[in-house]
Design an enzyme around this catalytic site. Structure first.
Site, PDB file in Angstrom:
ATOM      1  N   THR A 296       4.820  -5.509  21.050  1.00  0.00           N
ATOM      2  CA  THR A 296       5.256  -6.909  21.047  1.00  0.00           C
ATOM      3  C   THR A 296       4.215  -7.780  20.337  1.00  0.00           C
ATOM      4  OG1 THR A 296       4.134  -7.250  23.171  1.00  0.00           O
ATOM      5  CG2 THR A 296       6.495  -6.761  23.254  1.00  0.00           C
ATOM      6  N   ALA A 297       4.657  -8.976  19.924  1.00  0.00           N
ATOM      7  CA  ALA A 297       3.728  -9.945  19.355  1.00  0.00           C
ATOM      8  C   ALA A 297       2.736 -10.396  20.427  1.00  0.00           C
ATOM      9  CB  ALA A 297       4.494 -11.137  18.797  1.00  0.00           C
TER      10      ALA A 297
ATOM     11  N   VAL B 188       0.868  -1.188   0.000  1.00  0.00           N
ATOM     12  CA  VAL B 188       0.000   0.000   0.000  1.00  0.00           C
ATOM     13  C   VAL B 188       0.900   1.234   0.000  1.00  0.00           C
ATOM     14  CG1 VAL B 188      -1.604   1.336   1.423  1.00  0.00           C
ATOM     15  CG2 VAL B 188      -1.931  -1.122   1.134  1.00  0.00           C
TER      16      VAL B 188
ATOM     17  N   CYS C 165       7.263  -9.306  27.624  1.00  0.00           N
ATOM     18  CA  CYS C 165       8.641  -9.301  27.146  1.00  0.00           C
ATOM     19  C   CYS C 165       9.419 -10.378  27.898  1.00  0.00           C
ATOM     20  CB  CYS C 165       9.240  -7.918  27.408  1.00  0.00           C
ATOM     21  SG  CYS C 165      10.873  -7.764  26.707  1.00  0.00           S
TER      22      CYS C 165
ATOM     23  N   CYS D  87       9.689  -4.602  21.057  1.00  0.00           N
ATOM     24  CA  CYS D  87      10.309  -5.400  22.115  1.00  0.00           C
ATOM     25  C   CYS D  87      11.394  -4.615  22.849  1.00  0.00           C
ATOM     26  CB  CYS D  87      10.881  -6.714  21.607  1.00  0.00           C
ATOM     27  SG  CYS D  87      11.207  -7.812  23.000  1.00  0.00           S
TER      28      CYS D  87
HETATM   29  P1  FAD Z   1       5.258  -7.127  11.669  1.00  0.00           P
HETATM   30  O1  FAD Z   1       5.159  -8.480  12.275  1.00  0.00           O
HETATM   31  O2  FAD Z   1       6.604  -6.507  11.542  1.00  0.00           O
HETATM   32  O3  FAD Z   1       4.516  -7.185  10.259  1.00  0.00           O
HETATM   33  C1  FAD Z   1       4.286  -6.058   9.459  1.00  0.00           C
HETATM   34  C2  FAD Z   1       3.972  -6.541   8.041  1.00  0.00           C
HETATM   35  O4  FAD Z   1       3.473  -5.434   7.275  1.00  0.00           O
HETATM   36  C3  FAD Z   1       5.210  -7.055   7.317  1.00  0.00           C
HETATM   37  O5  FAD Z   1       4.975  -8.344   6.808  1.00  0.00           O
HETATM   38  C4  FAD Z   1       5.450  -6.030   6.214  1.00  0.00           C
HETATM   39  O6  FAD Z   1       5.973  -6.597   5.016  1.00  0.00           O
HETATM   40  C5  FAD Z   1       4.031  -5.489   5.975  1.00  0.00           C
HETATM   41  N1  FAD Z   1       4.050  -4.159   5.376  1.00  0.00           N
HETATM   42  C6  FAD Z   1       4.901  -3.135   5.633  1.00  0.00           C
HETATM   43  N2  FAD Z   1       4.628  -2.086   4.839  1.00  0.00           N
HETATM   44  C7  FAD Z   1       3.568  -2.447   4.072  1.00  0.00           C
HETATM   45  C8  FAD Z   1       2.829  -1.783   3.055  1.00  0.00           C
HETATM   46  N3  FAD Z   1       3.153  -0.548   2.646  1.00  0.00           N
HETATM   47  N4  FAD Z   1       1.799  -2.433   2.463  1.00  0.00           N
HETATM   48  C9  FAD Z   1       1.459  -3.694   2.858  1.00  0.00           C
HETATM   49  N5  FAD Z   1       2.144  -4.376   3.811  1.00  0.00           N
HETATM   50  C10 FAD Z   1       3.186  -3.751   4.413  1.00  0.00           C
HETATM   51  N6  FAD Z   1       7.569  -9.648  20.584  1.00  0.00           N
HETATM   52  C11 FAD Z   1       7.212 -10.462  21.610  1.00  0.00           C
HETATM   53  O7  FAD Z   1       6.021 -10.599  21.890  1.00  0.00           O
HETATM   54  N7  FAD Z   1       8.140 -11.131  22.340  1.00  0.00           N
HETATM   55  C12 FAD Z   1       9.459 -11.060  22.055  1.00  0.00           C
HETATM   56  O8  FAD Z   1      10.279 -11.705  22.710  1.00  0.00           O
HETATM   57  C13 FAD Z   1       9.877 -10.230  20.977  1.00  0.00           C
HETATM   58  N8  FAD Z   1      11.173 -10.136  20.658  1.00  0.00           N
HETATM   59  C14 FAD Z   1      11.547  -9.407  19.557  1.00  0.00           C
HETATM   60  C15 FAD Z   1      12.888  -9.393  19.198  1.00  0.00           C
HETATM   61  C16 FAD Z   1      13.294  -8.703  18.071  1.00  0.00           C
HETATM   62  C17 FAD Z   1      14.754  -8.692  17.698  1.00  0.00           C
HETATM   63  C18 FAD Z   1      12.338  -8.040  17.255  1.00  0.00           C
HETATM   64  C19 FAD Z   1      12.771  -7.336  16.000  1.00  0.00           C
HETATM   65  C20 FAD Z   1      11.005  -8.047  17.614  1.00  0.00           C
HETATM   66  C21 FAD Z   1      10.596  -8.717  18.776  1.00  0.00           C
HETATM   67  N9  FAD Z   1       9.262  -8.737  19.170  1.00  0.00           N
HETATM   68  C22 FAD Z   1       8.876  -9.525  20.242  1.00  0.00           C
HETATM   69  C23 FAD Z   1       8.292  -7.798  18.571  1.00  0.00           C
HETATM   70  C24 FAD Z   1       7.320  -8.433  17.573  1.00  0.00           C
HETATM   71  O9  FAD Z   1       8.001  -9.183  16.618  1.00  0.00           O
HETATM   72  C25 FAD Z   1       6.504  -7.333  16.919  1.00  0.00           C
HETATM   73  O10 FAD Z   1       5.927  -6.530  17.921  1.00  0.00           O
HETATM   74  C26 FAD Z   1       5.382  -7.909  16.057  1.00  0.00           C
HETATM   75  O11 FAD Z   1       5.944  -8.641  14.991  1.00  0.00           O
HETATM   76  C27 FAD Z   1       4.489  -6.794  15.536  1.00  0.00           C
HETATM   77  O12 FAD Z   1       3.573  -7.280  14.602  1.00  0.00           O
HETATM   78  P2  FAD Z   1       3.085  -6.374  13.367  1.00  0.00           P
HETATM   79  O13 FAD Z   1       2.185  -7.230  12.577  1.00  0.00           O
HETATM   80  O14 FAD Z   1       2.621  -5.071  13.865  1.00  0.00           O
HETATM   81  O15 FAD Z   1       4.420  -6.083  12.529  1.00  0.00           O
END
Ligand code: FAD
Length: 584
Positions: free
Chosen positions: A466-467, A237, A500, A320
């Site tokens: 966080t996830a 998007v 976390c 995180c």
């Molecule tokens: P994401 O999972 O990042 O997904 C976003 C999606 O949107 C991606 O697939 C991307 O391609 C898509 N996207 C982006 N732009 C566009 C666009 N313009 N159009 C369409 N699609 C798009 N969480 C925990 O709960 N416990 C933990 O221990 C933990 N440890 C972590 C450690 C690290 C190193 C990291 C990096 C993260 C950690 N997290 C943890 C955090 C967790 O991974 C995120 O909070 C979670 O993935 C957020 O989900 P989200 O769907 O918002 O984003």
């Protein structure tokens, strides 16, 4: 470079390339590279200057013709046409997915080639140019020059396809909320817009960097993660048209919706630390925030027998918030086990002023900081890195408010980059003052547009990103979306839960679980502030399963939404009063 697609003998296209790919292109006989992506558009994107330098080193010509997603102008097409005239082929062109480059090629040829042929060639290469048909037809019919069919600042687009629900992003949040919606209403017409081929289990990356997980454990093909019953629009998007109830894809295609869920995660801003992008993955500079680099963290930790190891944490909010220190604990624990810890200076540079935002967890964490002999430096924000000379510059705020720059030598440095909302959100009418999707923290509904919701890292709500938070948010958004589709008020509310798992040593985790205002919200009746083996077992063995097979499948185990009592809408109350049976 398995995604490289040949459009003609003269021109091939592909999604974003790395500097290393330039060598592959040269070895395959390409003479020129055209980059159609503006700089800083996405996380981990190599700069135009970096690709140009790599191309120059190998004797390839280079052109940067940046095209804003969803706004392919006639000037862009003319610049591309001129480049094709001037460059020695074969030429290779790229953008985020290859769609913009293919679009430019088709439009630059539209006056002389049948649109059906152009669309067919693009389709063979895996690009759907059907939405471009009217523009191609117009040029074919008489070389008529028209501007981009649908742009963010043009009149609201008439959506070609309309869905009950459109979800932006197929990450943790997008897939989970879609699964929760389809569990509630299997017949829903729902589409996920997601450009990536792979889905990432990011919570596992800390364990990859700590030598506990193989990186393959943290990836799955996106096709296996998009819930059955949802359409997958493999595109990104670019912009929003809330009055027209449509989002615009990078090629300008409008997608219509009755309700919209915004879940594109956040953007890692490697570009905000000077010199960082150039040295990532080299010179002892690593980060668990990029999957390709997490194995390098472990390689560096295993190789270090003495010297200085720096760990950084940028200003909040980040995803995180515990991950920067988890990298330190697991590395130090390895050095301790190898008997080399005494010879290593471990330093944690934190742009903030506290070790962890919820005070109840700090004593346990401090015991590990002391055990590993780590030095904590608060209010110390990484500003630049000189990889080859192994020096990092921090801006340190002192108690009297003055700021000084301190240069530190390192043998290895684990960097966590600053993080913001993605650019297409920051620049949209959906953003709040800080750039995040401006939603009510309880219902997760947009404050200005009643049929738009957000969850996951892109939202403005002040929970821990966080996830684990997503696991609780997804059923709430699903419940509220169904309410909106049925003409009712949203009643499910979020308490700010996030979690976390702080991996303080191999075999022990402090499982921090808390909600808005730092209120402790432990899932099980144990003292969650203490390090436990059972929490380590959960982190390593239970949580990946909970993520892929429970949350992403719409199974709301221990995550049933809290639903407030029904408050009738004005028109419902009026209807009830008009109905004699309802009158007292
Ligand atoms: P994401 O999972 O990042 O997904 C976003 C999606 O949107 C991606 O697939 C991307 O391609 C898509 N996207 C982006 N732009 C566009 C666009 N313009 N159009 C369409 N699609 C798009 N969480 C925990 O709960 N416990 C933990 O221990 C933990 N440890 C972590 C450690 C690290 C190193 C990291 C990096 C993260 C950690 N997290 C943890 C955090 C967790 O991974 C995120 O909070 C979670 O993935 C957020 O989900 P989200 O769907 O918002 O984003």
């Amino acid at each position: 470079m398995e995604n490289l697609r040949r459009l003609t003998p003269f021109l091939s296209v592909a999604p974003q390339i790395s500097e290393a790919d330039v060598g592959t292109l040269a070895s395959r006989g390409y003479h020129a590279i055209v980059n159609n992506r503006p700089d800083n558009e996405g996380e981990g994107q190599p700069s135009s200057a970096a690709i140009e330098a790599a191309a120059k080193r190998l004797g390839l010509s280079y052109r940067h013709i940046p095209v804003i997603s969803g706004k392919v102008t006639e000037a862009d097409v003319e610049a591309f046409r001129a480049a094709m005239r001037e460059l020695r082929g074969p030429v290779f062109a790229y953008c985020r997915t290859g769609t913009r480059s293919t679009t430019l090629w088709a439009l630059s040829e539209a006056a002389r080639l049948d649109p059906a042929v152009l669309i067919g060639v693009a389709a063979d290469a895996g690009y759907d140019l059907n939405p471009l048909r009217p523009r191609l037809d117009a040029q074919w019919a008489g070389g008529v020059t028209i501007v981009a069919r649908a742009t963010a600042d043009a009149a609201p687009a008439r959506a070609a396809k309309a869905y009950d629900v459109v979800v932006i992003g197929g990450g943790a949040a997008g897939c989970s909320v879609t699964a929760s919606l389809l569990k509630r209403r299997p017949g829903l017409k729902i589409a996920i817009v997601e450009p990536r081929e792979m889905h990432y289990y990011q919570p596992g990356w800390t364990l990859v960097g700590g030598g506990v997980f193989d990186r393959r454990k943290t990836t799955r093909p996106m096709a296996e993660c998009i819930p059955a019953g949802a359409a997958w629009i493999k595109a990104a998007v670019a912009s929003f048209d809330p009055p027209g109830n449509a989002v615009l894809l990078e090629d300008g295609t409008p997608i219509g919706y009755s309700t919209l869920i915004v879940a594109p995660g956040l953007e890692l801003r490697w570009d905000l630390v000077e010199g960082l992008s150039e040295t990532l993955g080299r010179n002892g500079v690593t980060s668990n925030y990029m999957l390709d680099l997490a194995p390098y963290t472990w390689e560096l930790a295993r190789g270090l027998k003495g010297g200085t190891a720096l760990f950084t944490q940028p200003p909040m909010p980040i995803k995180c918030a515990g991950a920067p220190q988890k990298a330190m604990y697991l590395s130090a624990n390895h050095w301790e086990a190898q008997g080399v810890l005494k010879g290593i200076d471990v330093e944690f540079n934190n742009a903030g002023g506290v070790l962890f935002g919820v005070k109840e967890y700090v004593p346990s964490l401090m015991r590990y900081v002391e055990r590993y002999g780590a030095r904590l430096v608060f209010n110390s924000n990484l500003k630049s890195i000189d990889g080859p000379n192994k020096r990092a510059v921090f801006e340190t705020r002192k108690e009297d408010g003055s700021v000084e720059r301190v240069s530190k030598r390192f043998d290895m440095i684990h960097v966590v980059p600053p993080q913001t909302a993605p650019a297409f959100i920051r620049q949209s009418p959906l953003a709040d003052g800080a750039g995040w999707v401006d939603v009510d923290p309880e219902t997760l509904r947009h404050k200005s547009y009643g049929n738009i919701f957000a969850l996951g890292d892109a939202g403005s709500m002040p929970n821990a990103k966080t996830a684990a938070a997503v696991r609780k948010q997804a059923p709430i958004v699903a419940e509220n979306i169904i309410a909106i589709l049925d003409g009712r008020n949203p009643r499910a509310v979020y308490d700010g839960y996030g979690s976390c798992p702080l991996t303080v040593e191999r075999g022990k985790v402090v499982m921090a679980e808390f909600g808005y205002g730092g209120k402790l919200l432990p899932t099980f009746p144990w003292d969650s502030t203490r390090p436990r083996w059972s929490a380590w077992f959960a982190k390593v063995s239970v949580l990946p399963w909970l993520y892929f097979d429970v949350m992403m499948k719409g199974r709301e185990w221990l995550a049933k939404p809290t639903v407030l009592p029904h408050q009738p809408l004005a028109h419902e109350a009026a209807a009830a009063c008009a109905d004699p049976a309802q009158r007292k």
